[in-house]
Scaffold this active site. Structure first.
Site, PDB file in Angstrom:
ATOM      1  N   GLY A  55      19.713  17.187  -0.586  1.00  0.00           N
ATOM      2  CA  GLY A  55      20.590  16.184  -1.186  1.00  0.00           C
ATOM      3  C   GLY A  55      20.539  14.834  -0.496  1.00  0.00           C
ATOM      4  N   CYS A  56      19.514  14.616   0.316  1.00  0.00           N
ATOM      5  CA  CYS A  56      19.351  13.299   0.920  1.00  0.00           C
ATOM      6  C   CYS A  56      18.105  12.664   0.326  1.00  0.00           C
ATOM      7  CB  CYS A  56      19.132  13.413   2.423  1.00  0.00           C
ATOM      8  SG  CYS A  56      20.416  14.353   3.251  1.00  0.00           S
ATOM      9  N   GLN A  57      18.132  11.340   0.188  1.00  0.00           N
ATOM     10  CA  GLN A  57      16.921  10.675  -0.264  1.00  0.00           C
ATOM     11  C   GLN A  57      15.889  10.686   0.855  1.00  0.00           C
ATOM     12  OE1 GLN A  57      16.181   6.363  -1.400  1.00  0.00           O
ATOM     13  NE2 GLN A  57      17.284   7.113  -3.188  1.00  0.00           N
ATOM     14  N   SER A  58      16.381  10.570   2.080  1.00  0.00           N
ATOM     15  CA  SER A  58      15.486  10.702   3.232  1.00  0.00           C
ATOM     16  C   SER A  58      15.595  12.131   3.751  1.00  0.00           C
ATOM     17  CB  SER A  58      15.890   9.699   4.303  1.00  0.00           C
ATOM     18  OG  SER A  58      17.284   9.779   4.519  1.00  0.00           O
TER      19      SER A  58
END
Ligand SMILES: Cc1ncc(COP(=O)(O)O)c(C=O)c1O
Ligand SMILES: Cc1ncc(COP(=O)(O)O)c(C=O)c1O
Lengths: 146, 410, 410, 146
Positions: A55-58
């Site tokens: 759930g993180c873009q990074s």
């Protein structure tokens, strides 16, 4: 969530104080970038799927271990600097506290320093997921201890 | 040519562009994700909800008549806007994604079978990949991608080779790429596909806001787009299809409006376009979509296209001076989209630090993961995207903001 | 109880109710087709479009955060409103029709096979018949209807007999009938269905605006409704489903948002609720739907229900004095819907002559043709339908208008 | 559509004049109801699927024949009185005119008397379908004549 463990509470107060001098977002980010530099880095060997936060873009890796004194030690890393700062911020507030206290912590400081918007259920940044993962680790460790 | 620039003339139509973010004037460079709405659209929707809302088609009363006329008027408007041969070729959907799924599932049911191929390009949005993967999986067919060159143009040689090798049943391709900006040579591609016996579906999501569209001239079989990227409301878009195809396709969603007669003994379906429009439509959205088309027409698609070409040229040259920055997508013909990466820096960090300065851009894979994989950009890009209201000054502010961000991150 | 009546307090919230039609004050008795919108909803949508519109979920910038929070806030609001156990059980759709099709096609794919039965009732809306007919046809299953009594109540004996005889895989039934007003005893029916091993889908399109809903208490497996009948915008509705069912169901529409990772080698899907929400959602619609729920809650569902019960009683008794008129649907528990026929007179004629007097009603089969066939009403009925803003005086005006119409038509 | 056949034009003028005295919709409907009573009724035997007009909430049957003088004779019926009035109105304007003239008629009177809204592409009333069907019949008859 009743009152916080004293360690978590005092760390939150510290962070609130630190951030109170910034009235500009860019200064807050500058500070976050610095915080990222102090994160106890997770072992490269543990940068596996298992430790990756969804759930993180990074990409963010996070691990939790128990110290001899029973406090939880978080180690983390991210390929994005600000994300690493966010995780550093969380580690600063929660590390060394007892597992149960972490699982139940009332993280009011996020509101106070204006980061609560980063907790919204958007999938672009991972703060909400990080917090959730830290609580889950802590809850699991607490269960193992009892 | 007017003496004042396009954005000078129209910016006051956009209430949101007057606002601040984090104490800075908003610089909105995320129009490819969704465009901001002019007052005409906002007020048109409000006027509808305040004055003549009613459920449409079957109502005999006055408000239902007014609402039906307005909604069907939007369909006529859209049919004219894209050069459809009639309103029965315009199916309103909830967006591009919904429209592509409609074709993939309805057309796919009778036309895809074991061993068949649907050809796509490596620069497709997920909306033009996943529905085909799902339909192909259901019927034993498969999806094959056409190569994209490093500069962001489509590999035409590979396109022709793929037509030859795979003999696809359908070619699904983007008119303009939301990540690279590349405008594909659609009429050539459609002609080649038709010669190879394949139908064509064109994803015009990024073309509708940026250029005039004539489906007859393009020569495609299906064309889809979404209103919210073209100054219109959310929750509405369309499928255009050649009548003969739409006639032959089975309905996809069942319910009210799409039927002629319902009984437990058997149900018969309505004629086009209603056959594909089950249930109460997004009435206010349709009406406001029509207003958005009028608004664009009022400016002129050619003027919008010329303005955006200027913006792209300006952005390319301004970014050329920023150390370590590489532009992803340098096709000669582009819509108002500029993607970039900076060596050793995560796009998310740049995006966040731009946001801190009131500058809205998008970072990540832009729903084009296969393209990102293909280009070896695992963290995606930072994308600035423009619309009719974007100014060169905003681009300058963003480029300066980017330099500040990079200084903090290095 | 307040001393002023409910409509007195709220009518000024509805701009359209101040207007005239054909020179007469509008009397809007078509709320079951679509309710009018309070200012809070209209202005909330406008505020969104004017001030913080952006595409949601993947955007890192401030407007995208604001829009995401508002949209996801509406999901939370809705989850609380209907007693869902979590927001992941709420799938936003474009309406009830879309929601039922989602279940029929996605759930149907793995759960319907040759010889299976989907049980419906004879009073279902086409939206709760045709999707099942289509899904059953695809899988060799069939749709069987439960009888409805002449007074508009469900034949409970037949319901139990059908469960026994057909051993249905799923029972799809309306919470409140849009033609008859009948409120079905859903929790009893769901219990019986569960005992017989069938899942249940409840069509709450007409219940959401009229009563409080608690899916846990109802004991159903799926619940659907549409916003535009509940004071909300067009183009949005929802599917609620028990998490275990939704988890097990394959995605229906492919595209952005619903994926976890896309590649040509294989695509993996996102978690609930996103798995079922492909593409850019109807953001302004979702936000305004949330506002509509707040508006209803502000009044109190019990007060709305009580007011509408009064209106129905008033209409029944006023219509009782009109010669030749027969009320269709006299169940003891009804939502604000009164259908009628007049001997020898076509409902369309009555509806048209009411419209001439500024009175909006609906005539025809109300998308319940099988019910009309069953009741032997081949020209349908004239339906007056009420909402929180409807007054007894409006009903009196309509009844007087009806008498005038009948005099002209006889 | 250039200028109308004189018969069609004069009938339209008559209708416009008739309706000009009504400023209330109810009076217009009253008049339509009367017009319905004068419709030359279609033979019961011809009330078949073939003569049914699609797209009306009520049922409308319509037939077209050619008189000895070459004019088109419409006969019609409906189970709804106002619909019958609408069809009666159209019959009044178009009957007896040559097929070609009907096919090409410019029906501006509908606008003038405020009935154009009944021509909207809603499926609830059949005026648009009636007009279309009458033109189709006329075009077919014209084609047969030439
Ligand atoms: C009982 C019932 N079910 C389903 C629907 C369909 O709702 P929608 O058209 O908004 O999808 C309606 C409304 O038309 C209805 O009254
Ligand atoms: C090229 C392209 N295709 C399809 C889509 C999907 O459009 P929507 O999300 O409105 O269905 C988008 C936008 O996200 C796009 O840019």
């Amino acid at each position: 969530m009743a009152s916080n463990h004293p360690l978590i509470e005092s760390r939150q107060q510290e962070v609130i104080e630190d951030f109170s001098v910034f009235d500009d977002w860019m200064d807050k980010y500058e500070h976050l970038i610095d915080l990222g530099k102090d994160v106890p880095v997770i072992d490269d060997a543990r940068k596996t799927e298992e430790h990756l936060i969804k759930g993180c873009q990074s990409r963010v890796w996070l691990a939790a271990d128990v110290a001899d004194d029973g406090g939880v030690i978080f180690t983390a890393d991210s390929d994005a600097i600000i994300t690493k700062g966010l995780v550093g911020l969380m580690v600063r507030v929660l590390s060394d506290a007892p597992a149960q206290a972490i699982a139940e912590a009332n993280l009011h400081f996020l509101d106070a320093i204006g980061l609560h918007q980063h907790l919204s259920p958007t999938r672009s940044n991972g703060l909400a997921s990080m917090v959730q993962q830290m609580r889950l680790y802590a809850a699991a460790l607490a269960a193992r201890q009892s | 040519m007017a003496t004042t620039s396009l954005p000078e003339r129209i910016r006051r139509d956009f209430p949101v562009l007057q606002r601040e973010v984090h104490g800075k004037p908003l610089v909105y460079l995320d129009s490819a994700a969704s465009a901001q709405k002019p007052l005409a659209v906002i007020e048109g929707q409000r006027e509808y909800l305040s004055n003549y809302h009613a459920n449409i088609h079957r109502g005999a009363h006055h408000l239902a008549q007014l609402a039906t006329e307005a909604y069907e008027g939007a369909r006529t408007n859209l049919a004219n806007h894209i050069g459809a041969s009639g309103t029965e070729e315009i199916i309103f959907t909830s967006g591009s994604t919904d429209a592509i799924n409609l074709v993939a599932q309805s057309w796919g049911r009778h036309n895809l079978s074991k061993g068949d191929v649907v050809l796509v390009t490596q620069m497709e949005h997920h909306a033009n990949i996943v529905p085909w993967q799902m339909a192909c999986e259901a019927h034993g067919a498969r999806v094959e991608p056409v190569n994209v060159h490093a500069d962001g143009t489509l590999d035409l040689e590979d396109f022709h080779a793929c037509l030859e090798t795979h003999q696809p049943k359908l070619v699904a391709m983007v008119h303009a790429s939301n990540t690279l900006g590349t405008i594909n040579p659609i009429s050539d591609l459609c002609r080649a596909a038709a010669d190879a016996g394949a139908l064509t579906l064109v994803d015009g999501s990024q073309a509708l806001p940026h250029m005039s569209i004539d489906v007859a001239h393009l020569g495609c079989d299906f064309y889809v787009a979404t209103a919210h990227k073209a100054y219109g409301p959310t929750g509405i878009g369309f499928l255009w299809g050649k009548k003969e195809h739409l006639e032959a396709m089975p309905p996809w969603r069942g319910g009210g409006e799409m039927i002629q007669r319902v009984s437990f003994a058997g149900t018969t379906y309505n004629s086009l376009p209603h056959k594909f429009e089950a249930g109460t439509p997004h009435i206010s959205g349709g009406i406001a979509f029509g207003i958005a088309l009028d608004w664009m027409k009022g400016i002129g698609m050619d003027e919008i296209a010329a303005h955006e070409a200027d913006l792209v040229a300006h952005a390319h040259s301004a970014l050329g001076t920023v150390k370590g920055v590489r532009i992803i997508g340098t096709a000669p013909h582009k819509v108002g989209v500029v993607s970039l990466v900076a060596k050793g820096i995560h796009p998310y960090d740049m995006g966040t630090l731009l946001d801190g300065q009131g500058i809205a851009v998008r970072t990540g894979h832009h729903c084009t993961e296969p393209l990102m994989d293909h280009l070896g950009l695992e963290s995606g890009t930072l994308r600035m995207s423009f619309a009719a209201y974007t100014t060169t000054r905003e681009i300058d502010v963003a480029v300066a903001g980017l330099e500040r961000a990079l200084a903090m991150l290095r």
